[in-house]
Design a protein around this motif. Structure first.
Motif, PDB file in Angstrom:
ATOM      1  N   ALA A 211      49.915  13.677  28.907  1.00 13.49           N
ATOM      2  CA  ALA A 211      51.152  12.907  29.041  1.00 13.49           C
ATOM      3  C   ALA A 211      52.121  13.167  27.891  1.00 13.49           C
ATOM      4  CB  ALA A 211      50.834  11.417  29.123  1.00 13.49           C
ATOM      5  N   SER A 212      51.645  13.799  26.815  1.00 17.00           N
ATOM      6  CA  SER A 212      52.514  14.083  25.670  1.00 17.00           C
ATOM      7  C   SER A 212      53.462  15.244  25.983  1.00 17.00           C
ATOM      8  CB  SER A 212      51.660  14.432  24.447  1.00 17.00           C
ATOM      9  OG  SER A 212      51.059  15.708  24.610  1.00 17.00           O
TER      10      SER A 212
ATOM     11  N   ASP B 207      54.543   5.746  31.494  1.00 23.41           N
ATOM     12  CA  ASP B 207      53.668   4.581  31.466  1.00 23.41           C
ATOM     13  C   ASP B 207      52.423   4.835  30.625  1.00 23.41           C
ATOM     14  OD1 ASP B 207      55.434   3.255  33.181  1.00 23.41           O
ATOM     15  OD2 ASP B 207      54.393   3.985  34.966  1.00 23.41           O
ATOM     16  N   ILE B 208      51.887   6.052  30.709  1.00 23.98           N
ATOM     17  CA  ILE B 208      50.705   6.406  29.915  1.00 23.98           C
ATOM     18  C   ILE B 208      51.057   6.377  28.431  1.00 23.98           C
ATOM     19  CG2 ILE B 208      49.041   8.223  29.380  1.00 23.98           C
ATOM     20  CD1 ILE B 208      49.331   9.131  32.327  1.00 23.98           C
ATOM     21  N   ARG B 209      52.202   6.972  28.085  1.00 20.17           N
ATOM     22  CA  ARG B 209      52.608   6.997  26.677  1.00 20.17           C
ATOM     23  C   ARG B 209      52.867   5.601  26.133  1.00 20.17           C
ATOM     24  NH1 ARG B 209      55.110  11.419  28.821  1.00 20.17           N
ATOM     25  NH2 ARG B 209      57.097  10.369  29.084  1.00 20.17           N
ATOM     26  N   SER B 210      53.364   4.701  26.955  1.00 19.26           N
ATOM     27  CA  SER B 210      53.648   3.346  26.478  1.00 19.26           C
ATOM     28  C   SER B 210      52.357   2.550  26.232  1.00 19.26           C
ATOM     29  CB  SER B 210      54.550   2.598  27.451  1.00 19.26           C
ATOM     30  OG  SER B 210      53.861   2.314  28.656  1.00 19.26           O
ATOM     31  N   ARG B 211      51.256   2.935  26.859  1.00 19.44           N
ATOM     32  CA  ARG B 211      49.972   2.254  26.670  1.00 19.44           C
ATOM     33  C   ARG B 211      49.268   2.713  25.410  1.00 19.44           C
ATOM     34  NH1 ARG B 211      46.255   2.297  31.799  1.00 19.44           N
ATOM     35  NH2 ARG B 211      45.792   0.152  31.307  1.00 19.44           N
ATOM     36  N   SER B 212      49.665   3.858  24.874  1.00 20.76           N
ATOM     37  CA  SER B 212      48.944   4.413  23.704  1.00 20.76           C
ATOM     38  C   SER B 212      49.265   3.660  22.447  1.00 20.76           C
ATOM     39  CB  SER B 212      49.307   5.870  23.513  1.00 20.76           C
ATOM     40  OG  SER B 212      48.920   6.602  24.645  1.00 20.76           O
TER      41      SER B 212
END
Length: 74
Positions: free
Chosen positions: A8-9, A69-74
């Motif tokens: 996701a990066s 969304d994945i990056r915001s969960r990290s």
């Protein structure tokens, strides 16, 4: 999961775009025939996933589909 976070990066997106483009080119220009078309279609999956910022494997690990969304969960 570290792999999904990497995919996701920004670097992961670039890797998917390049890998997908290479598969498409190799499939159409090198392999040819039916096998080459199948390889090109398979290559479209990571190419489009990188371009449109989604991760196909993330839902398998209980994570959201969208890269943002994945990056915001990290």
């Amino acid at each position: 999961m570290a792999l999904i976070n990497f995919l996701a990066s920004s670097a992961g997106r670039i890797v998917r775009i390049v890998a997908g483009a290479v598969l498409v080119v190799v499939g159409l220009a090198v392999v040819g025939d039916t096998g080459g078309i199948i390889l090109a279609i398979v290559g479209l999956v990571p190419l489009l996933a990188g371009l449109f910022d989604f991760c196909v494997f993330a839902p398998l690990f209980g994570m959201p589909f969208g890269g943002k969304d994945i990056r915001s969960r990290s």
